[in-house]
Structures are given as structure tokens and as C-alpha cells.
Enzyme design. Structure first.
Site, PDB file in Angstrom:
ATOM      1  CG  ASN A   9     -56.279  21.229  92.160  1.00  0.00           C
ATOM      2  OD1 ASN A   9     -55.188  20.909  92.630  1.00  0.00           O
ATOM      3  ND2 ASN A   9     -57.198  20.339  91.802  1.00  0.00           N
ATOM      4  CE  LYS A  11     -56.540  19.247  88.487  1.00  0.00           C
ATOM      5  NZ  LYS A  11     -57.464  18.582  87.599  1.00  0.00           N
ATOM      6  CG  HIS A  95     -60.081  17.022  92.917  1.00  0.00           C
ATOM      7  ND1 HIS A  95     -59.906  16.190  91.841  1.00  0.00           N
ATOM      8  CD2 HIS A  95     -60.093  18.290  92.434  1.00  0.00           C
ATOM      9  CE1 HIS A  95     -59.816  16.933  90.742  1.00  0.00           C
ATOM     10  NE2 HIS A  95     -59.928  18.209  91.070  1.00  0.00           N
ATOM     11  CD  GLU A  97     -57.727  15.213  88.949  1.00  0.00           C
ATOM     12  OE1 GLU A  97     -56.824  15.649  89.692  1.00  0.00           O
ATOM     13  OE2 GLU A  97     -58.126  15.840  87.939  1.00  0.00           O
ATOM     14  CD  GLU A 167     -63.438  20.782  90.714  1.00  0.00           C
ATOM     15  OE1 GLU A 167     -62.792  21.670  90.146  1.00  0.00           O
ATOM     16  OE2 GLU A 167     -62.917  19.801  91.251  1.00  0.00           O
ATOM     17  N   GLY A 173     -60.271  18.900  83.243  1.00  0.00           N
ATOM     18  CA  GLY A 173     -59.101  18.615  82.420  1.00  0.00           C
ATOM     19  C   GLY A 173     -59.425  18.209  80.993  1.00  0.00           C
ATOM     20  CB  SER A 208     -62.487  22.856  81.214  1.00  0.00           C
ATOM     21  OG  SER A 208     -61.990  21.544  81.100  1.00  0.00           O
TER      22      SER A 208
HETATM   23  P1  PGA Z   1     -59.268  21.853  85.288  1.00  0.00           P
HETATM   24  O1  PGA Z   1     -59.253  21.208  86.755  1.00  0.00           O
HETATM   25  O2  PGA Z   1     -59.528  23.317  85.466  1.00  0.00           O
HETATM   26  O3  PGA Z   1     -57.912  21.567  84.729  1.00  0.00           O
HETATM   27  O4  PGA Z   1     -60.358  21.184  84.528  1.00  0.00           O
HETATM   28  C1  PGA Z   1     -60.164  21.618  87.744  1.00  0.00           C
HETATM   29  C2  PGA Z   1     -59.983  20.792  88.979  1.00  0.00           C
HETATM   30  O5  PGA Z   1     -59.629  19.606  88.860  1.00  0.00           O
HETATM   31  O6  PGA Z   1     -60.162  21.267  90.098  1.00  0.00           O
END
Ligand code: PGA
Length: 246
Positions: A9, A11, A95, A97, A167, A173, A208
């Protein structure tokens, strides 16, 4: 045997040149490897460049979001048919976010999931609890409710032919990865919720994930791959993670 899937991903990062370049490096090193399904999720505007860079390889491409509407006066939105037209096979739905920063409710997420399947895209349904919800021991209830909202909208069998990514919001993140035991506990609860119809459903862990943490996560019984954010922006690190899913 469930074929593992590892998704990157990206982003809201990069530009056309960096996106093409990253996809080309992955294509060169993973272009014909069928052991793990690799799916890249660039920003909308880089989809066609990434699709071109992975042409004639087994690497699939997906979008990070989809409109719940099929067409019409929805300024700024992108429909499922448009994503198919750009060569997408997958789309992220729900997601954290999107849920948190753009107020997507369980109902909206369910409608987006349906819109994706209606045009033949495979949704990756993202679910997960906040830190506060975990501290209050609501993790399993929150995740079950997020999945139930989609089951109510499209039916259990349609959820089971998609992909689900667990997640935990506190792990995205932050550099703080769920322990393999924490992740497996939630994955096994999801598997139980899906029942017989979900024995082959691919369940990914995200939050992460790095090469250093992926090995232990991927050996858990109900973890069939990963959804990788930050670590997917670096070709070698991402490839190392993908290899660990074999
Ligand atoms: P990250 O993001 O690996 O940077 O924690 C995962 C995600 O948001 O799908």
C-alpha cells in the site's frame, strides 16, 4: 493450500517516475514467481504507469479506494468500472485511514465492498481496532462488527471470496507491530466468524510489517500474508517480506 498474498500500500507517496521505477524493480525480481501473489496499490494517478511497468508479469495492481457509486455527479470520485478500465484487479476497502480521516462508516465500507465485487474487483477489506478499543478489551467485538456489516450487505459467501486484512490501528505507521500471538488471536476469531465458507479465505496482517517481523507473523496458522505500507516503498525490503510468505 491457501496461496499467500502480500500487498504493498503505497498510500500518498511518490510521483510517476518513482512509482514506475519501483514497479519495474519488483517486476524484474518477482515477475514470474507464482509462489506468493504480489499486489501493488499505487495512488490512482500512478495506476497506468505501474500497470505498464508490470505488464507481462504475474504482479497484480489495485487501487486504494473506490466510490460506492457506479457513475454520475460525484466530483472527485473514482468508480469501480474506471479501476477495471485502468487494469486493476484489486481494491482496498475500509482502510483505517479512510475510516478515521474520511469518516467512512461500516455501512459506507460495505457499499464500497459491494461496488467492487459488482465490477469483478477483489476487495481487500481492512478491519482493526484502535488502541483505546484494545485497552478496553473490545478488539474481537470491533473486528467482528466491521466484518458483520459487510456480511449483512453482500452475504457471507461474497465476503469469503474476498481478502480480509486485520490491521490494528495502533500498529499502522507507528513501528509498533502486533505480536504474532496477538495477530493470530484475531485472525482465528475472523476465521471462526466466517465458518465453513471461510476456510480458504485469505487473511492478511497489516501494521508496521517489516522483513524483521514478517517471518514470525507469516508462520501463524491463520495468517496468509500481509498488507505492507511504509516497507513496501523500498523494493528490496518489500521483496524480502514477500519471500517470507512463501
Ligand atoms: P504500515 O501501513 O505498514 O506503514 O504500518 C500498513 C497499512 O496502512 O496498510
Amino acid at each position: 493450500m491457501i496461496k499467500p498474498l502480500v500487498a504493498g500500500n503505497w498510500k500518498m507517496h511518490g510521483n510517476t517516475a518513482t512509482a514506475s521505477n519501483l514497479a519495474a524493480q519488483l517486476a524484474e525480481q518477482w515477475g514470474d514467481n507464482l509462489a506468493v501473489e504480489m499486489v501493488l496499490f499505487p495512488p490512482f494517478v500512478h495506476l497506468s504507469a505501474v500497470k505498464a511497468a508490470v505488464a507481462n508479469t504475474v504482479i497484480a495492481v489495485g487501487a486504494q479506494n473506490i466510490s460506492q457509486h457506479s457513475s454520475g455527479a460525484y466530483t472527485g470520485e473514482i468508480s469501480g468500472a474506471m479501476l477495471v478500465d485502468q487494469g486493476c484487479d484489486f481494491v482496498l476497502v475500509g482502510h483505517s485511514e479512510r475510516r478515521e480521516l474520511f469518516s467512512e462508516s461500516n455501512q459506507t465500507v460495505a457499499e464500497k465492498f459491494k461496488a467492487a465485487q459488482d465490477v469483478g474487483l477483489t476487495p481487500i477489506l481492512c478491519v482493526g481496532e484502535s488502541l483505546q478499543q484494545r485497552q478496553q478489551e473490545q478488539t474481537l467485538d470491533v473486528v467482528a462488527a466491521q466484518i458483520a456489516a459487510v456480511i449483512d450487505c453482500v452475504g457471507l459467501n461474497n465476503v469469503c471470496r474476498a481478502v480480509i486484512a486485520y490491521e490494528p490501528v495502533w500498529a499502522i505507521g507507528t513501528g509498533e507491530v502486533a505480536s504474532p500471538e496477538q495477530a493470530q488471536q484475531v485472525h482465528s476469531a475472523i476465521r471462526a466468524q466466517l465458518g465453513e465458507a471461510g476456510v480458504e479465505t485469505r487473511l492478511l496482517y497489516g501494521g508496521s510489517v517489516k522483513a524483521s517481523s514478517a517471518a514470525e507473523l507469516f508462520t501463524q496458522q491463520d495468517i496468509n500474508g500481509g498488507l505492507v505500507g511504509g516497507a513496501s516503498l523500498e523494493a528490496q525490503e518489500f521483496l524480502n517480506i514477500v519471500k517470507l510468505a512463501e
